[in-house]
Design an enzyme around this catalytic site. Structure first.
Site, mmCIF file in Angstrom:
data_model
loop_
_atom_site.group_PDB
_atom_site.id
_atom_site.type_symbol
_atom_site.label_atom_id
_atom_site.label_comp_id
_atom_site.label_asym_id
_atom_site.label_seq_id
_atom_site.Cartn_x
_atom_site.Cartn_y
_atom_site.Cartn_z
ATOM 1 C CE1 TYR A 1 -3.677 -2.394 0.021
ATOM 2 C CE2 TYR A 1 -2.799 -3.222 2.105
ATOM 3 C CZ TYR A 1 -3.664 -3.347 1.036
ATOM 4 O OH TYR A 1 -4.527 -4.411 0.971
ATOM 5 C CG HIS B 1 -9.403 -1.245 -5.020
ATOM 6 N ND1 HIS B 1 -9.922 -1.537 -3.777
ATOM 7 C CD2 HIS B 1 -10.408 -1.441 -5.906
ATOM 8 C CE1 HIS B 1 -11.183 -1.904 -3.911
ATOM 9 N NE2 HIS B 1 -11.508 -1.858 -5.190
HETATM 10 C C1 DQA Z 1 -7.578 -2.110 -1.019
HETATM 11 C C2 DQA Z 1 -7.559 -3.564 -1.515
HETATM 12 C C3 DQA Z 1 -8.399 -4.452 -0.623
HETATM 13 O O1 DQA Z 1 -8.358 -5.789 -1.108
HETATM 14 C C4 DQA Z 1 -7.855 -4.430 0.793
HETATM 15 O O2 DQA Z 1 -8.679 -5.194 1.639
HETATM 16 C C5 DQA Z 1 -7.678 -3.048 1.318
HETATM 17 C C6 DQA Z 1 -7.150 -2.016 0.435
HETATM 18 C C7 DQA Z 1 -6.615 -1.218 -1.826
HETATM 19 O O3 DQA Z 1 -6.757 -0.008 -1.744
HETATM 20 O O4 DQA Z 1 -5.707 -1.730 -2.494
HETATM 21 O O5 DQA Z 1 -7.873 -2.792 2.500
HETATM 22 O O6 DQA Z 1 -8.873 -1.596 -1.175
#
Ligand code: DQA
Length: 134
Positions: free
Chosen positions: A13, A88
């Protein structure tokens, strides 16, 4: 858990905190002449309440793990007549199998996935484009 950005699973992330990401969003929104209101909630019920209020022209939402579980968030988006953009940070299609299913995608105008924090900025451009066609 997006409140933990910058501390949580950095390899996936990124290292930017939510505060820094929000500053970038606010900065671009200003340039695009968009009034942006940013909210982060860990609770599904709170997210439903925010969506239902519909005090916005367009919704940019990173539903985080609720993406893969929440029919309630999907129904909330379907129930308000506002365009939604799903965002995402990571590319949910290249990760675990369970992340490939999004309950939100079917009620969103589109999905932006995999560009890190830049995904939110791309979503702002998309929102601007959608709203300028109205
Ligand atoms: C997310 C991807 C999701 O699978 C994960 O549970 C997240 C973050 C992303 O921003 O990449 O919490 O939404």
């Amino acid at each position: 858990h997006l409140n933990l950005l910058g501390k949580r699973e950095k390899a996936i992330y990124g290292t930017k905190s939510l505060t820094v990401i929000n500053k970038d969003i606010t900065g671009l929104a200003k340039k695009l002449a968009i009034d942006v209101k940013i909210v982060q909630r860990n609770s599904e019920g709170d997210i439903l309440d925010i969506i239902q209020k519909a005090d916005y022209d367009a919704l940019i939402i990173n539903p985080a793990a609720f993406t893969h579980t929440s029919i309630a968030i999907r129904d909330a988006i379907a129930g308000v007549d506002k365009p939604a953009i799903e965002v995402h940070l990571s590319n949910i299609h290249t990760r675990e199998e369970f992340r490939r299913t999004s309950y939100i995608a079917g009620v969103a105008v589109g999905q932006i996935s995999g560009f890190g924090a830049f995904s939110y900025l791309l979503a702002l451009h998309a929102a601007k484009n959608i709203l300028s066609k109205k």
